[in-house]
Design a protein around this motif. Structure first.
Motif: not given
Lengths: 326, 326, 326, 326
Positions: D109, D157-158, D161, D184, D203, D207, D209
């Protein structure tokens, strides 16, 4: 780091099984998970396995064994090999209620240990299911409501030998130590994790081997330790040491005797060791003599009494003040 | 100072007597002292009289009466004369289980009060006798283990009238007050002692007369209030307001609903008023709107719901989150 | 009920004014409100008057006087008349910083008391104004952060005489008492309110008159008392008695010595007396000998040491363990 | 088990360096250990290294980097190799005040991490030496008196990951997780030890990073968290979430904003994970929506706000209620 994860349970012996059971259930607030033969299996509301205390009728008080859970089957094998190589192995048993095959061995002082990996996780029945899913059982507001078994303190005729075994064969880390003026070791505080102590060896004042100093059960707050003292008082539990803060390891404590004669602690607090290279804190004889963190003098029996009880100590518990209703 | 000493007990009505009894006994941890007719008499371990809660089956929730104990027979007579002169007297009754003759009256909002002096002190049976002789009963480590009834919060259509009655006819002192921008009074915190509140009047959002906002039971520490929240959660008790600190009176609170629908608080903290000339603290509408001491917004139902339940509020309790085991 | 409301302040003497000031300001966390001559006036964050402690340089430790605030000018006159009639009056003074005319008198043991009514309420300067308007000053998170003066414990050669004076001339209520096997009175716990003790008389082991046992400052929680012990330890304050719970009055305590030699308590807890007809709890010699609530033995100096220090006790403070940094 | 031991320190950016410093020093009670360039290095009284917080002036708020200490030089090399192989390496730096060479890398991220082993232990100057030798510094009773840096919560954002990287490249264990209805991942609670969380990914609602959700500092008791809320209030610190208990991980929390705009938590509690085979607890979208452990609804900004601040969120802190003296 160690191949062993934590002390999974202990088997405690009592010559007064019914009174002892009443103590652990009603005063400490533990839950009876199972009965088998002369044993009752008890758990705190935060224990993730089925039980942390196997209470067994016997002709004397003391600890039958301490069971240590390994990180994996391979880790278990490695530790068994280490212990066998040290000539301290006793051999495999098939397991017991709640866990699979275990390797019995003894520390140099003769305390029996069991190493195991396979275990049963606790599955709460209707009525004991928790509201929060990250908790194994609902909180039971009964007695002192201890959460889980926290640590075991063993008396040893030769603390240094027992401590070295714990470090080398079992993989414990040494966090604190008492070294007397003559160079001998009077106490060792050991851990498998960041918790300040999980296994303690303290010198046996009588030089006897294999005895128990105390079992400690965890509560989450100091207020609960203070509350436990009120619970002890009204339940006629002899209080050996009222709530205060240890200098060594900084744990907050309450010590009393369960009806079988074993010393029991309700504990919380302490500190975490995050330092990979932590240098053990060494207390000298004079530093140790200063008493606890806030100056409370340690009661004499705390330095001498253990279970099984040795001749001459039979009256220690009876002489400990009990403040139940008059 | 006042001729009245304190709120001796309350009679609470419940349409679900068995569930309500289970709540007060197992969740709050009170002790059943007596049963009579459709009523159960319950006590906290620190109540010096036989009971502080008379729980009575009824077709609706709410408060039947609040009983106030006078300092002496003469003090009782003086207060009865005051109340009679104000035209709010209802007349003498012979007494009830645990206390002697009582004078029934109503505050201007229609809440029934009983004034009495003769009472029975609690005499604990074997098994409930305390270790410490300055305590009426042994501490019972069951549920939230409340110590005693602490205060009563009454809804009133006309807060100012009810508050003036409490001050003038009953002799209460006023410590805090909420005055809205239009000059009307939305709340009054009153006491007979140095404790920050013992009797509270809060505006009834529906303008209905004679309803109950909540009963509050005392524990000695904030930790016990936090612990009570865990107990509530695991016992499926709807929590209306999680533990936090009030701005007004600075009490530490936990609010939930007992099965009969009455709002119950577990409380501790607050401050003492030693100043003989204490000027009541007056909160404005905007100050009140800031929420509780640490910024917690007050939940809507707290400003509206009371018992008996008014049409339109029947679902308030059912909509309050319950976090019992899923 | 009494004409007197509460102990408004005390004047404490110290032969080490700078060190004593540092103790009250930095260790107890009190605020310096004013300086005048050889005196500093200090306050807890919850004191509603300008100060509760006047600390005055002197050649010896001890209490110069205890000031009691009356409920009204008329109440003050009544009490002055009572004290004068008992032959214990010393006469009026013009007042002092923060309060108006006061009547000086002495209890039968020779402790000087001042009775007053007119007082100045505390008005916090910028920087000390509280967020909550029902609090006289912002909470100051410094040292033990005591809230207010709580109670005063006076040594008396004749406890019974002093106690009777407090009851009859001053209007105190008696809540607890220690009566020895020979029928003499060793201690009396008195209060003007529902708080379990505000004025205590304890027998002077040396039969000396007019000495101080200790001053007690209030904190709201037991956790703060435990924290205060950590603060004491790191500040080299000699701890005479580590935190624990009294049997008498059930107060939670920590006792240490301030640099001038006076014994200081940090306290919380206890119970409230709501019963108008409360029968004083009487402890016998053997009950008293059982120690504190959880069995903690009372340290010898607690039964003997007071200020001013008598010959033979000069080393008591120096012999009390200090656990500051080595 | 992991090659990494713990989060050693973080570098936090602030556009208001003086106000931020005052917050960490006076409100949280940390100690200034060193100054260098535009940075101040701060420590809690329980941090064993010289500092846990590097506070650096910048034109925006946020986290510059998080530094992780390895168990040994070899462990460090292994982790560097893993991270390099994953293509996330940034290269070695010479070190910084208080520690030796460090390998900079980024999680998927974009959060910068530094891995290091060589470090300087804290050596307290005269005046900060502790009474107890198992404590790195004396307890400083100033402000909230936080003990040490506890955990870091990063927005991603992810989440999946980032979480996989923490598990696979860094060796973290996953204890709890939030999985939404669409499959998710909305949150992951990770640890290197038995502590329930040390690194959290949540999260990023926008979105974006590389942003920070919050830094958490440890105190030993819930009472200290409650006390910290009083300290925040009187110091004009905006309180985003008053003290309560999280459902996830069961930590006890207080959230506020430091003057630079970064979210800061004062935390304690939680549980220990002793089970080697611990199955991560997975919370569903609806379970998460139930709010905190006692039913407290999570405030909207808690799900959206982070630092650096994104356009549209500039007013979040300003809109958070501040309850300082009016």
């Amino acid at each position: 780091m160690s191949d062993l994860a934590h002390i999974g349970h202990v088997e405690l012996l009592t010559p007064k099984p019914e009174e002892s059971l009443a103590f652990f259930r009603d005063v400490l607030g533990m839950e009876e998970e199972a009965h088998e033969g002369q044993s009752v299996f008890l758990r705190g509301w935060g224990d993730y396995q089925r039980y942390s205390l196997k209470l067994t009728e016997s002709d004397r008080a003391g600890l039958e064994h301490t069971a240590l859970r390994a990180w994996s089957p391979e880790a278990l094998e490695r530790r068994v090999a280490e212990v066998e190589a040290a000539g301290l192995g006793l051999g495999w048993i098939d397991g017991d209620l709640g866990h699979g095959p275990a390797y019995r061995c003894a520390d140099p002082d003769g305390h029996v240990l069991e190493l195991y990996y396979d275990t049963e996780r606790y599955s709460p029945p209707e009525g004991l299911r928790p509201a929060l899913k990250n908790q194994p059982q609902r909180y039971l507001p009964r007695g002192a409501a201890v959460k889980r078994l926290d640590h075991v303190n063993l008396l040893a005729a030769d603390v240094a030998a027992a401590r070295q075994f714990a470090q080398q064969q079992l993989g414990y880390r040494l966090y604190e130590q008492v070294i007397l003026d003559d160079g001998t070791e009077a106490g060792a505080w050991l851990s498998l994790t960041i918790a300040a102590h999980e296994l303690i060896y303290v010198r046996d004042a009588y030089g006897v081997r294999g005895r128990l100093h105390h079992l400690a059960f965890w509560v989450d707050t100091r207020e609960e330790v203070l509350r436990a003292a009120d619970v002890f008082v009204d339940a006629y539990v002899p209080i050996e040491a009222a709530p205060s803060k240890h200098a060594v390891a900084q744990g907050f404590f309450l010590y009393g005797f369960e009806p079988g004669g074993n010393r029991i602690e309700v504990t919380t607090g302490g500190y975490f060791v995050y330092d990979p290279d932590y240098e053990p804190v060494v207390w000298s004889e004079s530093e140790r003599a200063r008493g606890q963190a806030w100056g409370v003098e340690t009661v004499h029996s705390f330095h001498t009494y253990g279970t099984p009880v040795v001749p001459g100590d039979e009256e220690v518990v009876a002489r400990t003040p009990v403040y139940g209703p008059s």
